[in-house]
Design a protein around this motif. Structure first.
Motif, PDB file in Angstrom:
ATOM      1  N   ALA A 192       0.847  -1.189   0.000  1.00 16.81           N
ATOM      2  CA  ALA A 192       0.000   0.000   0.000  1.00 16.81           C
ATOM      3  C   ALA A 192       0.884   1.241   0.000  1.00 16.81           C
ATOM      4  O   ALA A 192       1.945   1.260   0.620  1.00 16.81           O
ATOM      5  N   ILE A 214      -2.365  -7.673   0.776  1.00 19.75           N
ATOM      6  CA  ILE A 214      -1.615  -6.442   0.998  1.00 19.75           C
ATOM      7  C   ILE A 214      -0.670  -6.696   2.164  1.00 19.75           C
ATOM      8  O   ILE A 214      -1.099  -6.879   3.303  1.00 19.75           O
ATOM      9  N   THR A 228      -6.176   0.735   0.248  1.00 20.29           N
ATOM     10  CA  THR A 228      -5.748  -0.093  -0.891  1.00 20.29           C
ATOM     11  C   THR A 228      -6.567  -1.374  -0.975  1.00 20.29           C
ATOM     12  O   THR A 228      -6.941  -1.819  -2.068  1.00 20.29           O
ATOM     13  N   SER A 252      -5.158  -8.705   4.097  1.00 21.06           N
ATOM     14  CA  SER A 252      -3.936  -7.984   4.463  1.00 21.06           C
ATOM     15  C   SER A 252      -3.207  -8.768   5.546  1.00 21.06           C
ATOM     16  O   SER A 252      -3.801  -9.597   6.243  1.00 21.06           O
TER      17      SER A 252
END
Length: 341
Positions: A192, A214, A228, A252
């Motif tokens: 990100a 992410i 993001t 993430s």
């Protein structure tokens, strides 16, 4: 501890010196001997004609013992933290009782043909794990950041009892189709706030990805990660549904803090359960074997073609003419292939 290390080192050196038969190699592989497995992979990666028949026989025998492993492809740009992620992810899997093989491909110099082969140092903890095996190999000129013999290496690792195979690609812009055609699950690692959000993503990679993760979701970066993650989730809805009925997810994690790792494995487990139930898992494996066959045919034809002395001589003559601008590369290629001397 020192004595154990010395004995282990002496064992590896002894195996390297020995000329093991195919039966010896297969027996060592089946007995979970990492040194023998490494030697076997070196054999199948060899370009020496004298090793081809032995390697072929070894692969044929190893195929009889391949397990129902899960093959996971992991890609992402340099600096995204692939090695750190794989170490955290692999360690999580071994803690669950799984045996993990990491096929880590290092970028090769197109000038010197050399490579760093530093993945074992970057995955120091996983490299010491008795239930993990890390094999760094040079990418050479292979597309997709996978070596020419990655499929065969997967077969050997499966025969050794590794039930999770992680294939790490270089991630420097080559076609990712190669690794996608040999794994069950394709994971794309992203950062990100690194100037590599939606505008930096190729449509092909997005379509192939079964999940986007992410990485480095920690510290002051958490806010950017959330933004993001939302952007990628929206973008994925624009793509057509996958044939396997799976809806790609965006998660993430922090490889450093080991957060979000278990959620990623749970997601992959859900994918395997879904594709097994709707029979896509077996269909995909069958398609992969067909691709393996076609790729091998291409490699054998190319190798056989260039081994002919007449072709070698004619090729040198044509290269000289190209350098002198007496002939175009296209015309030279047609003469070499269709009208060899």
């Amino acid at each position: 501890m020192k004595k154990t290390g010395v004995k282990s080192g002496q064992k590896v050196k002894k195996i390297k010196r020995q000329e093991l038969t195919t039966e010896d190699l297969l027996s060592g592989i089946r007995n979970f001997d990492k040194a023998v497995l490494a030697k076997s992979i070196t054999l199948i990666e060899s370009n020496k004609p004298a090793h081809f028949d032995k390697a072929e026989k070894l692969i044929t025998e190893a195929l009889k013992f391949t397990s129902k492993s899960i093959r996971i492809g992991i890609t992402g740009i340099p600096g995204v933290g692939k090695s750190t992620f794989i170490e955290a992810f692999g360690s999580h899997l071994t803690e669950l009782g799984r045996k993990v093989a990491v096929l880590a491909v290092d970028p090769s110099s197109t000038v010197t043909k050399g490579s760093i082969l530093g993945d074992k140092t970057r995955m120091e903890i996983l490299a010491k794990d008795p239930n993990a095996f890390i094999r760094p190999s040079p990418a050479s000129d292979s597309l997709g950041g996978v070596t020419r013999k990655t499929r065969e290496t997967i077969v050997l690792c499966e025969a050794a009892g590794y039930d999770i195979i992680l294939v790490e690609t270089v991630g420097v812009g080559q076609s990712e189709t190669a690794v996608h055609s040999m794994v069950d699950f394709f994971l794309l690692l992203k950062l990100a706030g690194a100037g590599d959000e939606l505008q930096g993503i190729k449509r092909g990679i997005m379509e192939m990805a079964d999940a986007i993760v992410i990485n480095k979701a920690d510290g002051n970066n958490l806010k950017n990660v959330k933004i993001t993650q939302t952007e990628f989730s929206r973008a994925l809805h624009l793509y057509p549904p996958k044939e396997n009925k799976w809806t790609p997810q965006v998660l993430s994690c922090s490889s450093m803090e080991k957060t979000g790792i278990s959620e990623i494995w749970n997601m992959i487990s859900e994918f395997i359960e879904l594709t097994t139930n709707n029979e896509y898992f077996e269909i995909n494996r069958t398609n992969q074997n067909q691709n393996w066959f076609l790729q091998t045919v291409d490699e054998l034809l190319k190798h056989q073609f260039y081994q002919k002395n007449k072709i070698k001589e004619h090729s040198k003559e044509l290269l000289t003419q190209i350098k002198a601008k007496q002939i175009s590369p296209f015309t030279a290629a047609k003469l070499l292939v269709f009208e060899p001397k």
